[in-house]
Design a protein around this motif. Structure first.
Motif, short mmCIF file in Angstrom:
data_model
loop_
_atom_site.label_atom_id
_atom_site.label_comp_id
_atom_site.label_asym_id
_atom_site.label_seq_id
_atom_site.Cartn_x
_atom_site.Cartn_y
_atom_site.Cartn_z
N GLN A 19 123.56 23.29 61.39
CA GLN A 19 123.89 24.67 61.05
C GLN A 19 123.09 25.64 61.90
OE1 GLN A 19 123.24 25.18 56.86
NE2 GLN A 19 124.87 23.77 56.30
N ARG A 20 123.75 26.74 62.27
CA ARG A 20 123.09 27.83 62.98
C ARG A 20 123.54 29.13 62.31
NH1 ARG A 20 120.72 24.09 64.54
NH2 ARG A 20 120.32 23.44 66.67
N LEU A 21 122.63 30.10 62.29
CA LEU A 21 122.95 31.41 61.74
C LEU A 21 123.21 32.37 62.88
CD1 LEU A 21 120.35 31.71 58.86
CD2 LEU A 21 122.72 30.98 58.73
N VAL A 22 124.28 33.13 62.75
CA VAL A 22 124.65 34.16 63.72
C VAL A 22 124.65 35.48 62.97
CG1 VAL A 22 126.46 34.99 65.27
CG2 VAL A 22 126.06 32.54 65.03
N VAL A 23 123.99 36.48 63.54
CA VAL A 23 123.93 37.79 62.92
C VAL A 23 124.88 38.73 63.66
CG1 VAL A 23 122.46 39.74 62.29
CG2 VAL A 23 121.54 37.41 62.23
N LEU A 24 125.83 39.31 62.92
CA LEU A 24 126.74 40.30 63.48
C LEU A 24 126.24 41.67 63.03
CD1 LEU A 24 130.15 38.61 62.58
CD2 LEU A 24 128.87 38.44 64.71
N THR A 25 125.95 42.56 63.98
CA THR A 25 125.37 43.86 63.67
C THR A 25 126.33 44.97 64.05
OG1 THR A 25 123.18 42.96 64.16
CG2 THR A 25 123.36 45.34 64.06
N ASN A 26 126.50 45.92 63.14
CA ASN A 26 127.30 47.10 63.40
C ASN A 26 126.34 48.25 63.71
OD1 ASN A 26 129.03 49.28 63.46
ND2 ASN A 26 129.85 48.98 61.40
N THR A 27 126.27 48.66 64.95
CA THR A 27 125.36 49.73 65.35
C THR A 27 126.01 51.11 65.22
OG1 THR A 27 126.05 49.47 67.65
CG2 THR A 27 124.09 48.24 66.92
N ASN A 28 127.29 51.15 64.88
CA ASN A 28 128.00 52.41 64.72
C ASN A 28 127.50 53.13 63.47
OD1 ASN A 28 130.11 54.38 64.11
ND2 ASN A 28 131.28 53.31 65.69
N LYS A 29 127.37 54.45 63.55
CA LYS A 29 126.84 55.22 62.41
C LYS A 29 127.91 55.63 61.42
CE LYS A 29 122.97 56.92 64.98
NZ LYS A 29 121.98 57.94 65.10
N ASP A 30 129.19 55.59 61.83
CA ASP A 30 130.25 56.10 60.97
C ASP A 30 131.32 55.08 60.57
OD1 ASP A 30 129.16 58.71 61.08
OD2 ASP A 30 130.11 59.01 63.04
N THR A 51 131.18 30.44 57.85
CA THR A 51 131.17 31.07 56.54
C THR A 51 130.37 32.35 56.58
OG1 THR A 51 131.20 28.87 55.55
CG2 THR A 51 130.67 30.71 54.10
N PRO A 52 130.93 33.50 56.29
CA PRO A 52 132.35 33.82 56.14
C PRO A 52 133.03 33.89 57.50
CG PRO A 52 131.06 35.82 55.93
CD PRO A 52 130.08 34.69 56.09
N ALA A 53 134.29 33.49 57.55
CA ALA A 53 135.05 33.47 58.80
C ALA A 53 135.60 34.85 59.15
CB ALA A 53 136.18 32.46 58.72
N GLU A 54 135.67 35.73 58.18
CA GLU A 54 136.14 37.10 58.43
C GLU A 54 135.56 38.02 57.37
OE1 GLU A 54 140.44 36.95 56.20
OE2 GLU A 54 140.35 36.49 58.32
N GLY A 55 135.53 39.31 57.70
CA GLY A 55 134.99 40.26 56.74
C GLY A 55 134.76 41.61 57.38
N ALA A 56 134.00 42.44 56.67
CA ALA A 56 133.71 43.80 57.12
C ALA A 56 132.20 43.99 57.24
CB ALA A 56 134.29 44.81 56.14
N ILE A 57 131.81 44.80 58.20
CA ILE A 57 130.40 45.13 58.40
C ILE A 57 130.26 46.64 58.22
CG2 ILE A 57 128.41 44.89 59.91
CD1 ILE A 57 130.13 42.92 61.60
N PRO A 58 129.59 47.09 57.17
CA PRO A 58 129.40 48.53 56.96
C PRO A 58 128.59 49.15 58.10
CG PRO A 58 128.92 47.31 54.96
CD PRO A 58 129.07 46.30 56.06
N PRO A 59 128.65 50.48 58.26
CA PRO A 59 127.91 51.14 59.34
C PRO A 59 126.41 50.88 59.26
CG PRO A 59 129.46 52.66 58.33
CD PRO A 59 129.46 51.42 57.50
N GLU A 60 125.80 50.65 60.42
CA GLU A 60 124.37 50.44 60.59
C GLU A 60 123.80 49.31 59.71
OE1 GLU A 60 122.88 54.48 59.94
OE2 GLU A 60 122.71 54.66 62.12
N THR A 61 124.59 48.26 59.51
CA THR A 61 124.12 47.08 58.77
C THR A 61 124.50 45.83 59.55
OG1 THR A 61 126.15 46.93 57.46
CG2 THR A 61 124.34 48.19 56.50
#
Length: 148
Positions: A19-30, A51-61
């Motif tokens: 297993q490896r962890l990948v961090v997806l970061t949303n740098t957009n402010k809006d 896991t999860p294979a799809e989803g949403a990333i809120p702004p700046e998280t």
């Protein structure tokens, strides 16, 4: 932005799960960003779990994604698993739906501040042969029994 552009897993013991962890970061402010991993490839579908294979990333998280590789045969693998990251589309206008409903009359549910329990309702039906409308009245039954 992804924390890893390419995962290099080296040797994996047969039958083991790495297993490896990948961090997806949303740098957009809006804007909320949507992500989706494409696991439709033959090798990805056989040996990879995200896991999860799809989803949403809120702004700046960020979102942490777990990538698991399980191999049951002796093999050398080199394959790509694309991750599509795009802005969430704006919601559709609701005014179009409301324009269709403005011709319909609102139901009369209140009389002197109390709900109607014994009101009659009128139902219009069209006959298939003549196309004329007939009205039929039906009495509603109260679900609350009143003492005599």
């Amino acid at each position: 932005m992804m924390s890893w552009e390419r995962l290099v897993l080296r040797d994996i013991p047969m039958g083991a799960a790495i297993q490896r962890l990948v961090v997806l970061t949303n740098t957009n402010k809006d804007d909320v960003m949507l992500f989706s991993f494409d696991l439709s490839g033959e090798l990805a579908a056989q040996f990879l779990t995200v896991t999860p294979a799809e989803g949403a990333i809120p702004p700046e998280t960020h979102v942490v994604v777990r990538v698991t590789v399980r191999c049951m045969t002796t093999s050398v693998f080199d394959f790509d698993v694309p991750c599509v990251i795009q802005p969430k589309p704006p919601p559709e206008e609701e005014n179009e739906d409301l324009a269709d409903d403005k011709d319909a009359a609102p139901p009369d549910t209140m009389a002197k501040g109390r709900p109607l329990t014994g009101a009659t309702s009128v139902t219009a039906a069209t006959t298939a042969a003549g196309g004329s409308k007939t009205a039929r009245r039906r009495k509603r039954q109260s679900v609350i029994e009143q003492p005599p």
